[in-house]
Design an enzyme around this catalytic site. Structure first.
Site, PDB file in Angstrom:
ATOM      1  N   LYS A  28      -3.401  31.947  15.701  1.00  0.00           N
ATOM      2  CA  LYS A  28      -3.587  33.359  16.643  1.00  0.00           C
ATOM      3  C   LYS A  28      -2.964  34.710  16.247  1.00  0.00           C
ATOM      4  O   LYS A  28      -3.506  35.442  16.629  1.00  0.00           O
ATOM      5  CB  LYS A  28      -2.865  32.730  17.954  1.00  0.00           C
ATOM      6  N   SER A  29      -1.707  34.404  15.694  1.00  0.00           N
ATOM      7  CA  SER A  29      -1.043  35.609  15.431  1.00  0.00           C
ATOM      8  C   SER A  29      -1.974  36.558  14.413  1.00  0.00           C
ATOM      9  O   SER A  29      -2.022  37.823  14.503  1.00  0.00           O
ATOM     10  CB  SER A  29       0.350  35.372  14.723  1.00  0.00           C
ATOM     11  N   GLY A 101       0.581  37.831  25.621  1.00  0.00           N
ATOM     12  CA  GLY A 101       1.774  38.526  25.377  1.00  0.00           C
ATOM     13  C   GLY A 101       1.432  39.369  23.862  1.00  0.00           C
ATOM     14  O   GLY A 101       1.919  40.412  24.023  1.00  0.00           O
ATOM     15  N   ARG A 129       6.135  38.710  32.703  1.00  0.00           N
ATOM     16  CA  ARG A 129       6.847  38.789  31.465  1.00  0.00           C
ATOM     17  C   ARG A 129       7.287  40.217  31.106  1.00  0.00           C
ATOM     18  O   ARG A 129       6.729  41.147  31.502  1.00  0.00           O
ATOM     19  CB  ARG A 129       5.839  38.293  30.409  1.00  0.00           C
ATOM     20  N   SER A 174      11.878  39.210  17.708  1.00  0.00           N
ATOM     21  CA  SER A 174      10.681  39.236  18.286  1.00  0.00           C
ATOM     22  C   SER A 174       9.609  39.988  17.340  1.00  0.00           C
ATOM     23  O   SER A 174       9.897  41.241  17.134  1.00  0.00           O
ATOM     24  CB  SER A 174      10.631  39.884  19.640  1.00  0.00           C
ATOM     25  N   ASP A 326       7.304  28.951  18.877  1.00  0.00           N
ATOM     26  CA  ASP A 326       6.466  28.305  19.892  1.00  0.00           C
ATOM     27  C   ASP A 326       6.467  26.856  19.849  1.00  0.00           C
ATOM     28  O   ASP A 326       5.473  26.111  20.448  1.00  0.00           O
ATOM     29  CB  ASP A 326       5.093  28.918  19.484  1.00  0.00           C
ATOM     30  N   LYS A 353       8.277  33.325  28.018  1.00  0.00           N
ATOM     31  CA  LYS A 353       7.260  32.901  27.244  1.00  0.00           C
ATOM     32  C   LYS A 353       6.326  32.759  28.383  1.00  0.00           C
ATOM     33  O   LYS A 353       6.430  33.399  29.155  1.00  0.00           O
ATOM     34  CB  LYS A 353       7.194  31.708  26.455  1.00  0.00           C
ATOM     35  N   ARG A 400       0.728  25.727  25.635  1.00  0.00           N
ATOM     36  CA  ARG A 400       1.687  24.841  25.111  1.00  0.00           C
ATOM     37  C   ARG A 400       2.329  23.885  25.961  1.00  0.00           C
ATOM     38  O   ARG A 400       2.501  22.749  25.445  1.00  0.00           O
ATOM     39  CB  ARG A 400       2.601  25.633  24.241  1.00  0.00           C
TER      40      ARG A 400
HETATM   41  C1  S3P Z   1       3.952  36.121  18.067  1.00  0.00           C
HETATM   42  C2  S3P Z   1       5.247  36.319  18.269  1.00  0.00           C
HETATM   43  C3  S3P Z   1       5.889  35.554  19.019  1.00  0.00           C
HETATM   44  C4  S3P Z   1       5.212  34.149  19.397  1.00  0.00           C
HETATM   45  C5  S3P Z   1       3.891  34.615  20.096  1.00  0.00           C
HETATM   46  C6  S3P Z   1       3.309  35.108  19.051  1.00  0.00           C
HETATM   47  C7  S3P Z   1       3.372  37.223  17.311  1.00  0.00           C
HETATM   48  O1  S3P Z   1       6.592  36.098  20.208  1.00  0.00           O
HETATM   49  O2  S3P Z   1       6.100  33.482  20.539  1.00  0.00           O
HETATM   50  O3  S3P Z   1       3.375  33.306  20.187  1.00  0.00           O
HETATM   51  O4  S3P Z   1       1.850  37.066  17.038  1.00  0.00           O
HETATM   52  O5  S3P Z   1       3.792  38.074  17.002  1.00  0.00           O
HETATM   53  P1  S3P Z   1       7.731  37.075  20.479  1.00  0.00           P
HETATM   54  O6  S3P Z   1       7.662  38.095  19.495  1.00  0.00           O
HETATM   55  O7  S3P Z   1       8.013  37.468  21.719  1.00  0.00           O
HETATM   56  O8  S3P Z   1       9.006  36.069  19.923  1.00  0.00           O
END
Ligand code: S3P
Length: 443
Positions: A28-29, A101, A129, A174, A326, A353, A400
């Protein structure tokens, strides 16, 4: 897009061992970043293995709204014709990032140094959030930002016409904050620097380097320091998205706790900044082997072979939290079946989250007969030989949490019911058919 579908309750019950191959979706990221960087490059970026979950589809729609041409050619195969750094045009409508997010925070960064006005919204979960963690540094780069009280969505960003570079120490570990600043820094003159106390996932850095940006990472006495030189011309790159270790965690967990199971999960990213769950599971005595290690699309990957077996409780150190942020919901499910207690430290970020994941897991596990203790930033799960189940879990629009409780119900004495399986489509649209093919009973 914001969830409009009716809630879809679902029940998981015990049903023989899980066997076979689990082809989990793309990361996903990395999928979000491929679309966003593709839109900021000049020319065509080809993507394979893109996650077609709702979160990523919302980012694709946002890139179109900002002027990029985004086309699907086949399952997971996409192309993006980008507009170049600073080339976004003002969208006709608000940008709805749904549940994501990552989507909203990264896109806010990407538009913050281009002189256009963009309004962002999201679903009920995303609208709760905190966004100030991203809008504060973006204001320091020169953007003008207004939003709802407490820095919540909807938020309007008027991108800076004359951005200034920024050196910023992130207040919490983060990758979303780091990435938002780096994406904004692309259209600022000079060096943009992000300093983080713990290294977080580094997909933005890897992909920016792949697209030709000058970016370097150093470990200094001050922390983990990333320096990006502004105003590069990003060159389109083919992006092969590896399979998501966070999604893989669900079938892996199910195989570990359902007696007699043995599954293979091919092509999963083993990026060290994402590997904390797997490190922890090996410490717990899990029977996992990593076969055929190789590099794909600039990321280390391996095929996972996972077998059911006895597990013991462990203490997860706080400095590992970022690399498995996560995975704590599903770890708390696995820990319920381990001998002894599992202590998870340094997890306060779980409270902001898609839901307050400490509260959601603690209440749902308690409803199924597991004893859990929580503090503001830790969670302890007391494992048991037989987990009763028979309870109902509330998922709070959190994919999740939904998948974690369905996995729980695959190994409990009595079935486990969740109020809503619909949010699973945000990250793992194929979860129910995939788990069913492995032998799970979900209805
Ligand atoms: C992510 C960073 C994380 C993670 C999210 C994906 C990303 O969040 O929890 O599911 O793709 O950069 P945080 O940056 O708020 O820790």
């Amino acid at each position: 897009m914001s969830h409009s579908a009716d809630p879809r309750p679902m029940t998981a019950r015990r049903h023989g061992p899980l066997t076979g191959e689990a082809l989990v979706p793309g990361d996903k990221s990395i999928s979000h970043r491929a679309l966003i960087l593709g839109a900021m490059a000049v020319g065509e970026t080809r993507i394979t293995g893109l996650l077609e979950g709702q979160d990523v589809l919302d980012t694709a729609r946002a890139m179109r709204a900002l002027g990029a041409q985004v086309t699907q050619h086949g399952p997971g195969e996409w192309s993006v014709h980008g507009v170049g750094v600073g080339g976004f045009s003002a969208p006709d409508d608000v940008i709805d990032c749904g549940n994501s997010g990552t989507g909203v925070r990264l896109i806010m960064g990407a538009v913050a140094t281009t002189p256009i006005a963009v309004t962002f919204t999201g679903d009920a979960s995303l609208s709760r959030r905190p966004m100030a963690r991203v809008t504060d540094p973006l204001e320091q780069l020169g953007a003008r930002i207004t939003g709802r009280e407490g820095g919540r969505l909807p938020i309007t960003i008027e991108g800076a016409a004359d951005p200034v570079p920024l050196t910023y120490r992130t207040p919490v570990a983060s990758a979303q904050i780091k990435s938002a600043i780096l994406l904004a820094g692309l259209n600022a003159p000079g060096d943009t620097v992000v300093i983080e106390s713990e290294p977080t996932r580094d997909h933005s850095e890897r992909m920016l380097a792949g697209f030709g940006a000058q970016i370097r990472t150093e470990t200094t006495p001050d922390g983990h320091r990333i320096t990006l030189k502004g105003r590069p011309e990003l060159r389109p790159q083919p992006v092969a998205v590896p399979r998501d270790p966070s999604s893989a965690a669900f079938p892996v967990a199910a195989a570990l706790i359902v007696p007699g199971s043995q599954i293979r999960v091919p092509g999963v990213s083993r990026n060290p900044t994402r590997d904390g769950l797997y490190v922890t599971l090996l410490e717990m005595g899990a029977d996992i082997t990593f076969e055929n290690p190789r590099e794909e699309g600039g990321e280390p990957v391996a095929d996972l072979l996972v077998r059911h077996g006895p597990l013991k409780g462990v203490t997860v150190p706080a400095d590992r939290a970022a690399s498995m942020i996560d995975e704590f919901p599903i770890l708390s499910v696995i820990a319920s079946f381990a001998e002894g207690s599992t202590v998870m430290n340094g997890v306060s970020e779980l409270r902001v989250k898609e839901s307050d994941r400490i509260d959601a897991m603690a209440r749902g596990l308690e409803a199924n007969g597991v004893t859990v203790e929580e503090t503001p930033d830790s969670m302890t799960v007391h494992g048991m030989a037989r987990v009763p189940g028979g309870g109902h879990a509330v998922t709070h629009l959190d994919h999740r949490i939904a998948m974690s409780f369905l996995v729980l119900g695959m190994a409990t004495e009595e079935p486990v019911t969740i109020d809503d399986a619909e949010p699973i489509t945000t990250s793992f649209p194929d979860f129910v058919p995939l788990m069913t093919r492995l032998g799970a009973a979900l209805a």
